[in-house]
Design a protein around this motif. Structure first.
Motif, PDB file in Angstrom:
ATOM      1  N   CYS A 114     -11.673  -2.622   0.537  1.00 10.08           N
ATOM      2  CA  CYS A 114     -10.550  -3.148  -0.252  1.00 10.08           C
ATOM      3  C   CYS A 114     -10.850  -4.569  -0.718  1.00 10.08           C
ATOM      4  CB  CYS A 114      -9.266  -3.115   0.567  1.00 10.08           C
ATOM      5  SG  CYS A 114      -8.679  -1.459   0.949  1.00 10.08           S
ATOM      6  N   HIS A 136      -8.717  -4.878  -4.238  1.00  6.40           N
ATOM      7  CA  HIS A 136      -7.637  -3.917  -4.461  1.00  6.40           C
ATOM      8  C   HIS A 136      -7.163  -3.433  -3.093  1.00  6.40           C
ATOM      9  CE1 HIS A 136      -5.216  -1.346  -6.862  1.00  6.40           C
ATOM     10  NE2 HIS A 136      -5.817  -0.223  -6.549  1.00  6.40           N
ATOM     11  N   HIS A 137      -5.872  -3.503  -2.847  1.00  7.59           N
ATOM     12  CA  HIS A 137      -5.371  -3.292  -1.499  1.00  7.59           C
ATOM     13  C   HIS A 137      -4.283  -2.217  -1.476  1.00  7.59           C
ATOM     14  CE1 HIS A 137      -7.089  -7.308  -1.877  1.00  7.59           C
ATOM     15  NE2 HIS A 137      -7.592  -7.030  -0.684  1.00  7.59           N
ATOM     16  N   PRO A 138      -4.374  -1.283  -0.526  1.00  8.61           N
ATOM     17  CA  PRO A 138      -3.415  -0.187  -0.466  1.00  8.61           C
ATOM     18  C   PRO A 138      -2.134  -0.582   0.256  1.00  8.61           C
ATOM     19  CG  PRO A 138      -4.994   0.051   1.296  1.00  8.61           C
ATOM     20  CD  PRO A 138      -5.421  -1.155   0.489  1.00  8.61           C
ATOM     21  N   LEU A 149      -1.876   4.328  -3.051  1.00 12.44           N
ATOM     22  CA  LEU A 149      -2.609   3.451  -3.960  1.00 12.44           C
ATOM     23  C   LEU A 149      -1.997   3.483  -5.348  1.00 12.44           C
ATOM     24  CD1 LEU A 149      -6.356   4.263  -3.213  1.00 12.44           C
ATOM     25  CD2 LEU A 149      -5.192   2.108  -2.823  1.00 12.44           C
ATOM     26  N   LEU A 182     -11.379   3.068  -5.507  1.00 16.75           N
ATOM     27  CA  LEU A 182     -11.103   2.831  -4.095  1.00 16.75           C
ATOM     28  C   LEU A 182     -10.950   4.148  -3.345  1.00 16.75           C
ATOM     29  CD1 LEU A 182     -10.823   0.771  -1.883  1.00 16.75           C
ATOM     30  CD2 LEU A 182      -8.413   0.479  -2.518  1.00 16.75           C
TER      31      LEU A 182
END
Length: 96
Positions: free
Chosen positions: A49, A54-56, A69, A84
Motif C-alpha cells: 500500500c 494507495h490505502h484500503p 478498495l 493494488l
C-alpha cells in the motif's frame, strides 16, 4: 485519475474471483489459518500500500481480513485499485 465504468470493472474482476464490486468499491474477504498468519499478510500488504501510495479500508477479526478498495479522489474504482488488488492477491494466494 478517472473512475472506471461498471462494465470495465466487471470485466477486470474476471481475473480476480475473490473480489466483488458493490457500493462503488472492490471488496474481498480472506480467511487464514490463524491470527498470526492474517496479521503477517496485513503487514506485507501494508508495505505494498505504501509503495502504491494507495490505502484500503480494512478490518481484521482473528483470522479473517476484510478489504475494501476505492479511489476516494476519483469517487469510485480506478486502475489504481486494480493494481493494488493484483499486489494483494500475490500476497494472500498460496504459491502453486
Amino acid at each position: 485519475m478517472k473512475s472506471l465504468d461498471q462494465d470495465t470493472i466487471e470485466a477486470k474482476l474476471l481475473q480476480f474471483p475473490d473480489w466483488d464490486y458493490f457500493d462503488d468499491a472492490l471488496h474481498a474477504e480472506f480467511e487464514f489459518e490463524n491470527f498470526k498468519d492474517c496479521f503477517s499478510a496485513m503487514s506485507r500488504i501494508a508495505f505494498e500500500c505504501e509503495a502504491h501510495n494507495h490505502h484500503p479500508d480494512w478490518s481484521n477479526v482473528y483470522n479473517v481480513l476484510k478489504i475494501s478498495l476505492s479511489t476516494h479522489d476519483a469517487g469510485g474504482v480506478t486502475q489504481k485499485d486494480f493494481d493494488l488488488v493484483e499486489a494483494i492477491e500475490a500476497i494472500v494466494e498460496p504459491e502453486e
